[in-house]
Scaffold this motif. Structure first.
Motif, PDB file in Angstrom:
ATOM      1  N   GLN A 221       2.289   1.861  -3.406  1.00  0.00           N
ATOM      2  CA  GLN A 221       1.278   2.459  -4.294  1.00  0.00           C
ATOM      3  C   GLN A 221       1.152   3.951  -4.011  1.00  0.00           C
ATOM      4  O   GLN A 221       1.066   4.768  -4.940  1.00  0.00           O
ATOM      5  CB  GLN A 221      -0.076   1.773  -4.088  1.00  0.00           C
ATOM      6  CG  GLN A 221      -0.145   0.382  -4.677  1.00  0.00           C
ATOM      7  CD  GLN A 221      -1.502  -0.276  -4.511  1.00  0.00           C
ATOM      8  OE1 GLN A 221      -1.639  -1.488  -4.604  1.00  0.00           O
ATOM      9  NE2 GLN A 221      -2.547   0.492  -4.268  1.00  0.00           N
ATOM     10  N   GLU A 222       1.123   4.302  -2.745  1.00  0.00           N
ATOM     11  CA  GLU A 222       1.011   5.712  -2.359  1.00  0.00           C
ATOM     12  C   GLU A 222       2.208   6.505  -2.877  1.00  0.00           C
ATOM     13  O   GLU A 222       2.060   7.631  -3.349  1.00  0.00           O
ATOM     14  CB  GLU A 222       0.919   5.815  -0.840  1.00  0.00           C
ATOM     15  CG  GLU A 222       0.668   7.217  -0.318  1.00  0.00           C
ATOM     16  CD  GLU A 222       0.508   7.235   1.188  1.00  0.00           C
ATOM     17  OE1 GLU A 222      -0.305   8.035   1.682  1.00  0.00           O
ATOM     18  OE2 GLU A 222       1.184   6.443   1.872  1.00  0.00           O
TER      19      GLU A 222
ATOM     20  N   GLU B 105      -0.697   6.474  -6.378  1.00  0.00           N
ATOM     21  CA  GLU B 105      -1.904   5.688  -6.587  1.00  0.00           C
ATOM     22  C   GLU B 105      -2.723   5.619  -5.303  1.00  0.00           C
ATOM     23  O   GLU B 105      -2.206   5.793  -4.200  1.00  0.00           O
ATOM     24  CB  GLU B 105      -1.525   4.264  -7.025  1.00  0.00           C
ATOM     25  CG  GLU B 105      -0.697   4.224  -8.308  1.00  0.00           C
ATOM     26  CD  GLU B 105      -0.165   2.831  -8.595  1.00  0.00           C
ATOM     27  OE1 GLU B 105      -0.550   1.880  -7.870  1.00  0.00           O
ATOM     28  OE2 GLU B 105       0.654   2.686  -9.522  1.00  0.00           O
ATOM     29  N   LYS B 106      -4.012   5.330  -5.439  1.00  0.00           N
ATOM     30  CA  LYS B 106      -4.875   5.171  -4.282  1.00  0.00           C
ATOM     31  C   LYS B 106      -4.500   3.894  -3.530  1.00  0.00           C
ATOM     32  O   LYS B 106      -3.965   2.945  -4.110  1.00  0.00           O
ATOM     33  CB  LYS B 106      -6.341   5.127  -4.714  1.00  0.00           C
ATOM     34  CG  LYS B 106      -6.851   6.434  -5.326  1.00  0.00           C
ATOM     35  CD  LYS B 106      -8.320   6.319  -5.703  1.00  0.00           C
ATOM     36  CE  LYS B 106      -8.846   7.623  -6.283  1.00  0.00           C
ATOM     37  NZ  LYS B 106     -10.287   7.525  -6.656  1.00  0.00           N
ATOM     38  N   THR B 107      -4.813   3.864  -2.242  1.00  0.00           N
ATOM     39  CA  THR B 107      -4.418   2.727  -1.418  1.00  0.00           C
ATOM     40  C   THR B 107      -5.603   1.946  -0.852  1.00  0.00           C
ATOM     41  O   THR B 107      -5.409   1.024  -0.062  1.00  0.00           O
ATOM     42  CB  THR B 107      -3.540   3.206  -0.239  1.00  0.00           C
ATOM     43  OG1 THR B 107      -4.275   4.173   0.535  1.00  0.00           O
ATOM     44  CG2 THR B 107      -2.254   3.838  -0.745  1.00  0.00           C
TER      45      THR B 107
ATOM     46  N   ALA C 203       0.833  -1.208   0.000  1.00  0.00           N
ATOM     47  CA  ALA C 203       0.000   0.000   0.000  1.00  0.00           C
ATOM     48  C   ALA C 203       0.865   1.253   0.000  1.00  0.00           C
ATOM     49  O   ALA C 203       0.574   2.228  -0.719  1.00  0.00           O
ATOM     50  CB  ALA C 203      -0.926   0.000   1.209  1.00  0.00           C
ATOM     51  N   ARG C 204       1.920   1.258   0.779  1.00  0.00           N
ATOM     52  CA  ARG C 204       2.805   2.425   0.836  1.00  0.00           C
ATOM     53  C   ARG C 204       3.543   2.636  -0.474  1.00  0.00           C
ATOM     54  O   ARG C 204       3.785   3.773  -0.878  1.00  0.00           O
ATOM     55  CB  ARG C 204       3.785   2.260   1.997  1.00  0.00           C
ATOM     56  CG  ARG C 204       3.129   2.477   3.357  1.00  0.00           C
ATOM     57  CD  ARG C 204       4.063   2.155   4.496  1.00  0.00           C
ATOM     58  NE  ARG C 204       3.501   2.521   5.798  1.00  0.00           N
ATOM     59  CZ  ARG C 204       3.997   2.118   6.957  1.00  0.00           C
ATOM     60  NH1 ARG C 204       5.061   1.319   6.989  1.00  0.00           N
ATOM     61  NH2 ARG C 204       3.424   2.504   8.091  1.00  0.00           N
TER      62      ARG C 204
ATOM     63  N   LEU D   2      -5.882   1.372   6.621  1.00  0.00           N
ATOM     64  CA  LEU D   2      -4.449   1.131   6.751  1.00  0.00           C
ATOM     65  C   LEU D   2      -4.006   1.240   8.205  1.00  0.00           C
ATOM     66  O   LEU D   2      -3.017   0.614   8.607  1.00  0.00           O
ATOM     67  CB  LEU D   2      -3.660   2.120   5.889  1.00  0.00           C
ATOM     68  CG  LEU D   2      -3.812   1.974   4.372  1.00  0.00           C
ATOM     69  CD1 LEU D   2      -2.867   2.928   3.652  1.00  0.00           C
ATOM     70  CD2 LEU D   2      -3.532   0.543   3.925  1.00  0.00           C
TER      71      LEU D   2
ATOM     72  N   ILE E  38      -5.465  -2.684  -2.683  1.00  0.00           N
ATOM     73  CA  ILE E  38      -4.051  -3.037  -2.773  1.00  0.00           C
ATOM     74  C   ILE E  38      -3.844  -4.035  -3.906  1.00  0.00           C
ATOM     75  O   ILE E  38      -4.471  -5.102  -3.933  1.00  0.00           O
ATOM     76  CB  ILE E  38      -3.556  -3.634  -1.449  1.00  0.00           C
ATOM     77  CG1 ILE E  38      -3.773  -2.631  -0.297  1.00  0.00           C
ATOM     78  CG2 ILE E  38      -2.079  -3.999  -1.547  1.00  0.00           C
ATOM     79  CD1 ILE E  38      -3.455  -3.210   1.069  1.00  0.00           C
TER      80      ILE E  38
END
Length: 232
Positions: free
Chosen positions: A166-167, A171-173, A163-164, A222, A176
């Motif tokens: 992607q961030e 990108e949105k999280t 997720a991090r 998250l 995932i």
């Protein structure tokens, strides 16, 4: 591997690449060295112990890095994504094997020619050293994962890492993306495939995540993953 033409100006992640520190004529000079390459899913980018003739900047897709142990077992040491640098070596040979998890595109640079360019552009070398430090920090994080955390903490930490990343790419999280297989995740976390699957199911039952399909996991929050990763 396929070679494909592409203008650097069209690169969607150019602000994340190591060449982002260059401008104008400097960038033009670096561009003369690079080749845009493409790898199919599950194809090998380079093998452990091969001569480290090239380095790569991943521009799309994901890559797994692994070493084979003496008894034939595989230990995945990391995953790389768009913007990451690939192929840094302390000596003349690659210290791990790199394989495309999904279709991958990358900028490929001849190592020796690139090192000569560092003399002209020391800020480029500084940028690469910064990326090497990030790679070392990721290796230290994995040592903590393997040595001190429970299965649930390991899986939560892994999803949080994805997720991090992607961030970091803008990108949105909330959803995932998990391009790697359960087997890959298991080999990275030092778990069995069954334990990974059982832990994901447990997280789903606890309403921490929602399993959309094998490649997409929705995180309810998250902050919940962060608490689990820290053993709270």
């Amino acid at each position: 591997m396929a070679v494909r033409p592409q203008l650097c100006e069209a690169c969607s992640i150019k602000d994340l690449t190591f060449c982002s520190s260059l401008h104008g004529a400097e960038h033009d000079q670096l561009r003369q060295l690079l080749t845009h390459v493409q790898f199919d899913s599950h194809s090998t980018i380079f093998h452990e112990a091969e001569e480290a003739d090239y380095v790569f900047n991943v521009t799309s897709g994901s890559v797994k890095l692994y070493k084979l142990l003496g008894d034939g077992r595989r230990q995945i040491t990391g995953f790389l994504f768009a913007g990451d640098f690939l192929g840094l070596a302390l000596n003349a040979n690659y210290s791990y094997t790199a394989e495309a998890v999904e279709p991958v595109t990358a900028c490929r640079f001849p190592r020796q020619k690139l090192e000569k360019l560092f003399d002209q552009f020391p800020h480029l070398e500084k940028r690469m050293l910064g990326m090497a430090v990030d790679e070392l920090a990721a290796a230290q994080d994995q040592m903590l994962l393997l040595g001190r955390k429970t299965a649930k903490e390991k899986v939560a930490s892994f999803l949080l890492m994805l997720a991090r990343r992607q961030e970091h790419r803008g990108e949105k999280t909330d959803m995932i993306n998990v391009p790697m297989s359960r087997s890959d995740i298991a080999d990275y976390l030092g778990l069995t495939i069954e334990t990974v699957s059982r832990t994901l199911t447990q997280l789903r039952k606890e309403s921490t995540i929602s399993l959309k399909d094998n490649r997409h996991i929705e995180a309810v929050g998250l902050d919940m993953l962060e608490d689990l990763a820290e053993g709270l």
